[in-house]
Design a protein around this motif. Sequence first.
Motif, PDB file in Angstrom:
ATOM      1  N   LYS A 168      34.742  19.009   3.231  1.00  0.00           N
ATOM      2  CA  LYS A 168      35.234  20.313   3.117  1.00  0.00           C
ATOM      3  C   LYS A 168      34.109  21.568   2.944  1.00  0.00           C
ATOM      4  O   LYS A 168      33.056  21.109   2.405  1.00  0.00           O
ATOM      5  CB  LYS A 168      35.981  20.695   1.765  1.00  0.00           C
ATOM      6  N   ASN A 169      34.292  22.626   3.399  1.00  0.00           N
ATOM      7  CA  ASN A 169      33.092  23.697   3.494  1.00  0.00           C
ATOM      8  C   ASN A 169      34.025  25.125   3.445  1.00  0.00           C
ATOM      9  O   ASN A 169      34.544  25.375   4.623  1.00  0.00           O
ATOM     10  CB  ASN A 169      32.308  23.521   4.744  1.00  0.00           C
ATOM     11  N   GLU A 170      34.153  25.571   2.404  1.00  0.00           N
ATOM     12  CA  GLU A 170      34.813  26.813   2.261  1.00  0.00           C
ATOM     13  C   GLU A 170      36.347  26.679   2.647  1.00  0.00           C
ATOM     14  O   GLU A 170      37.257  25.992   2.177  1.00  0.00           O
ATOM     15  CB  GLU A 170      34.215  28.051   2.963  1.00  0.00           C
ATOM     16  N   HIS A 171      36.807  27.268   3.899  1.00  0.00           N
ATOM     17  CA  HIS A 171      38.174  27.375   4.091  1.00  0.00           C
ATOM     18  C   HIS A 171      38.258  26.175   5.263  1.00  0.00           C
ATOM     19  O   HIS A 171      39.211  25.999   5.886  1.00  0.00           O
ATOM     20  CB  HIS A 171      38.468  28.727   4.826  1.00  0.00           C
ATOM     21  N   PHE A 172      37.224  25.560   5.673  1.00  0.00           N
ATOM     22  CA  PHE A 172      37.155  24.515   6.558  1.00  0.00           C
ATOM     23  C   PHE A 172      37.502  23.133   6.032  1.00  0.00           C
ATOM     24  O   PHE A 172      36.630  22.690   5.051  1.00  0.00           O
ATOM     25  CB  PHE A 172      36.038  24.369   7.498  1.00  0.00           C
ATOM     26  N   TRP A 173      38.082  22.211   6.607  1.00  0.00           N
ATOM     27  CA  TRP A 173      38.256  21.040   6.334  1.00  0.00           C
ATOM     28  C   TRP A 173      38.269  19.781   7.390  1.00  0.00           C
ATOM     29  O   TRP A 173      39.410  20.063   8.102  1.00  0.00           O
ATOM     30  CB  TRP A 173      39.479  20.670   5.347  1.00  0.00           C
ATOM     31  N   TRP A 174      37.329  19.219   7.580  1.00  0.00           N
ATOM     32  CA  TRP A 174      37.458  18.054   8.785  1.00  0.00           C
ATOM     33  C   TRP A 174      37.798  16.703   8.061  1.00  0.00           C
ATOM     34  O   TRP A 174      37.381  16.299   7.349  1.00  0.00           O
ATOM     35  CB  TRP A 174      36.093  17.942   9.299  1.00  0.00           C
ATOM     36  N   LEU A 175      39.120  16.313   8.707  1.00  0.00           N
ATOM     37  CA  LEU A 175      39.564  14.917   7.955  1.00  0.00           C
ATOM     38  C   LEU A 175      40.073  14.205   9.015  1.00  0.00           C
ATOM     39  O   LEU A 175      40.727  14.421  10.107  1.00  0.00           O
ATOM     40  CB  LEU A 175      40.910  15.340   7.203  1.00  0.00           C
ATOM     41  N   THR A 176      39.573  12.999   9.162  1.00  0.00           N
ATOM     42  CA  THR A 176      39.977  11.937   9.992  1.00  0.00           C
ATOM     43  C   THR A 176      40.509  10.665   9.212  1.00  0.00           C
ATOM     44  O   THR A 176      39.750  10.371   8.103  1.00  0.00           O
ATOM     45  CB  THR A 176      38.653  11.451  10.937  1.00  0.00           C
ATOM     46  N   VAL A 177      41.715   9.982   9.817  1.00  0.00           N
ATOM     47  CA  VAL A 177      41.950   8.701   9.270  1.00  0.00           C
ATOM     48  C   VAL A 177      41.794   7.687  10.408  1.00  0.00           C
ATOM     49  O   VAL A 177      41.652   7.981  11.671  1.00  0.00           O
ATOM     50  CB  VAL A 177      43.243   8.787   9.018  1.00  0.00           C
TER      51      VAL A 177
END
Length: 128
Positions: free
Chosen positions: A33-42
Motif C-alpha cells: 500500500k502506498n497512499e491511494h495505491f494498493w498492489w495485491l496479489t494472491v
Amino acid sequence: MRIYIASVFVDDLEKAQDFYVNKLGFVVKDSVKNEHFWWLTVTNPDGGTELLLEPNGHPAAQAYTEALRKDGIPATQFLSDDVEAETAALKEKGVEFTTEPTDYGHSVVSAFDDTCGNLIQLVQLKNQ
C-alpha cells in the motif's frame, strides 16, 4: 518464458482479498500500500502464478467487466482436480455458483460469482 502474474479487475480490494483468501483458500503473495495505491496479489498455498486483484476504477475496466458479466463470460479459469467436490465444498463456505458442474466430455466445468464483479470458472480436465 512463463506466466508470472495474471489479473482480474475487482470492484473492492478489501472484499476481494477476503473472498479469494478466506473463501477460495489462496494466500496473499504481495500486499503493498502506498497512499491511494494498493498492489495485491494472491497465489496457491504452494506458490505458482500470481493473481493480481486489480482495481477496476478506470471506465474501460468497468465497461469490460460489466460486459463479461452480462454475457455470462468468466473473467478467468481455475483448475480443479474434482469440480463436483470443489463446487460442493465452496458452496459450504457460502460461494454462490451461477453454473452447476457440467460434463462437456473433455472437461467438467462450473462457474461462481467472486462477489467483486466477476464470474470465475472452475475447470477439471479429463484427459491430462
